[in-house]
Design a protein around this motif. Structure first.
Motif, short mmCIF file in Angstrom:
data_model
loop_
_atom_site.label_atom_id
_atom_site.label_comp_id
_atom_site.label_asym_id
_atom_site.label_seq_id
_atom_site.Cartn_x
_atom_site.Cartn_y
_atom_site.Cartn_z
N GLY A 2 0.79 -1.22 0.00
CA GLY A 2 0.00 0.00 0.00
C GLY A 2 0.82 1.27 0.00
N SER A 3 2.10 1.16 0.39
CA SER A 3 2.95 2.34 0.48
C SER A 3 4.39 1.93 0.16
CB SER A 3 2.87 2.94 1.89
OG SER A 3 3.68 4.09 2.00
N ILE A 4 5.08 2.80 -0.55
CA ILE A 4 6.46 2.54 -0.96
C ILE A 4 7.33 3.74 -0.58
CG2 ILE A 4 7.99 2.06 -2.92
CD1 ILE A 4 5.39 1.09 -4.41
N ASP A 5 8.38 3.48 0.17
CA ASP A 5 9.27 4.56 0.61
C ASP A 5 8.49 5.72 1.21
OD1 ASP A 5 11.45 3.09 -0.24
OD2 ASP A 5 11.54 4.07 -2.20
N GLY A 6 7.46 5.40 1.97
CA GLY A 6 6.67 6.41 2.65
C GLY A 6 5.62 7.09 1.81
N ARG A 7 5.44 6.69 0.55
CA ARG A 7 4.44 7.30 -0.33
C ARG A 7 3.34 6.29 -0.63
NH1 ARG A 7 6.66 11.95 -2.72
NH2 ARG A 7 4.48 12.41 -3.24
N LEU A 8 2.10 6.70 -0.45
CA LEU A 8 0.97 5.83 -0.77
C LEU A 8 0.96 5.51 -2.26
CD1 LEU A 8 -1.86 7.53 1.30
CD2 LEU A 8 -0.86 5.28 1.75
N VAL A 9 0.63 4.28 -2.59
CA VAL A 9 0.55 3.86 -3.98
C VAL A 9 -0.48 4.69 -4.73
CG1 VAL A 9 -0.14 1.95 -5.49
CG2 VAL A 9 1.40 1.52 -3.56
N VAL A 10 -1.55 5.10 -4.06
CA VAL A 10 -2.61 5.87 -4.71
C VAL A 10 -2.18 7.29 -5.03
CG1 VAL A 10 -3.69 6.79 -2.61
CG2 VAL A 10 -5.11 6.27 -4.62
N ASP A 11 -1.07 7.75 -4.47
CA ASP A 11 -0.56 9.10 -4.72
C ASP A 11 0.05 9.16 -6.13
OD1 ASP A 11 0.73 11.55 -4.78
OD2 ASP A 11 1.82 11.26 -2.90
#
Length: 282
Positions: free
Chosen positions: A222-231
């Motif tokens: 759901g999140s990569i390197d602190g960034r939401l995938v939906v972002d």
């Protein structure tokens, strides 16, 4: 796991929900005022650790602005926030999105520590989204002597697991292929895993096909390197992780983008607009 991970519970039967929820006090994931995220608990080796402090309720969950249907997620989050034992909703994700029906993952922390994942089912009418049921993950005892691979995942400081996901790993429900894939992806990027086995619908939403999640053969990020995938600003990171995951032997990798344009390995649809799905063959 069998095809049923707990008793389906309508929202009206609050007491039964609370009773079930109390069984999964060691099941994971933080909440921001405008963008939900998961809590970094990946370095905790004890799957029964319940260190969430008691305190006033934080700011209530708000969907990320780029959600394809923030109203559905907000309705699901509010239903879980209303449960007496819930301190905060930390993350939401689509399990299935086929209006007028939807299934939404809701992670929550409990007031007295711990937390769990819920499968919230909704239906849409002219008045908006209606909550049909709330199904919490089921408590599962951990292995007495987990293997080295399990210990590596549980102690990794680059893999954040939800409460229920930590239980899945500690109980030996997750395949070695999935464990190795998560570790391989984590060598390049910090990842927040949103679901493994517990609480995921048994069938692919809207079909009669069995999902590979209940058999421990898939994980969602759901999140990569602190960034939401939906972002949308995380699109580059998302594509990188999808390609790395495919390179670990995954049969199917879903996400916001279809990287092979209708080929057999990658796919995209509204359900996977907010996470990366990595699935392996049985």
């Amino acid at each position: 796991m069998g095809p049923e991970r707990g008793a389906r519970t309508t929202v009206g039967t609050v007491l039964l929900i609370v009773a079930l929820a109390s069984l999964v006090g060691c099941s994971s994931g933080t909440d921001a005022a405008t963008a939900p995220a998961t809590t970094d608990i990946g370095a905790t080796s004890d799957p029964s650790d319940t260190t969430t402090p008691r305190g006033p309720r934080p700011t209530r969950y708000q969907p990320f602005p780029s959600e394809i249907d923030g109203a559905a997620k907000l309705a699901a989050a509010r239903a879980v926030e209303a449960l007496p034992d819930v301190r905060q909703v930390t993350y939401t994700q689509y399990f299935g999105y086929l209006p007028p029906d939807a299934s939404i993952l809701v992670e929550a922390d409990f007031v007295d520590g711990g937390g769990t994942t819920y499968d919230v089912r909704l239906s849409q009418s002219r008045q908006g989204w209606r909550i049909d049921s709330v199904l919490p993950a089921t408590a599962i005892p951990p292995l007495q002597n987990p293997g080295a691979l399990i210990r590596r995942v549980l102690t990794s400081d680059r893999i954040t697991l939800p409460w229920a996901g930590r239980v899945d790993v500690a109980a030996g429900l997750v395949s070695d292929a999935v464990l190795r894939s998560m570790l391989a992806v984590a060598e390049r990027h910090r990842i927040d895993v949103s679901v493994l086995v517990s609480a995921h619908p048994v069938q692919v939403f809207g079909t009669d096909r069995r999902s590979n999640h209940p058999d421990g053969l898939a994980y969602d990020v759901g999140s990569i390197d602190g960034r939401l995938v939906v972002d949308p600003a995380a699109a580059g990171l998302v594509r990188q992780v999808m390609r790395i995951a495919a390179g670990t032997g995954a049969r199917q990798v879903g996400g916001p983008d279809d990287l092979d344009g209708g080929g057999s390995q990658y796919f995209s649809d509204p359900t996977h607009s907010d996470h990366v799905h990595v699935g392996f063959d049985r």
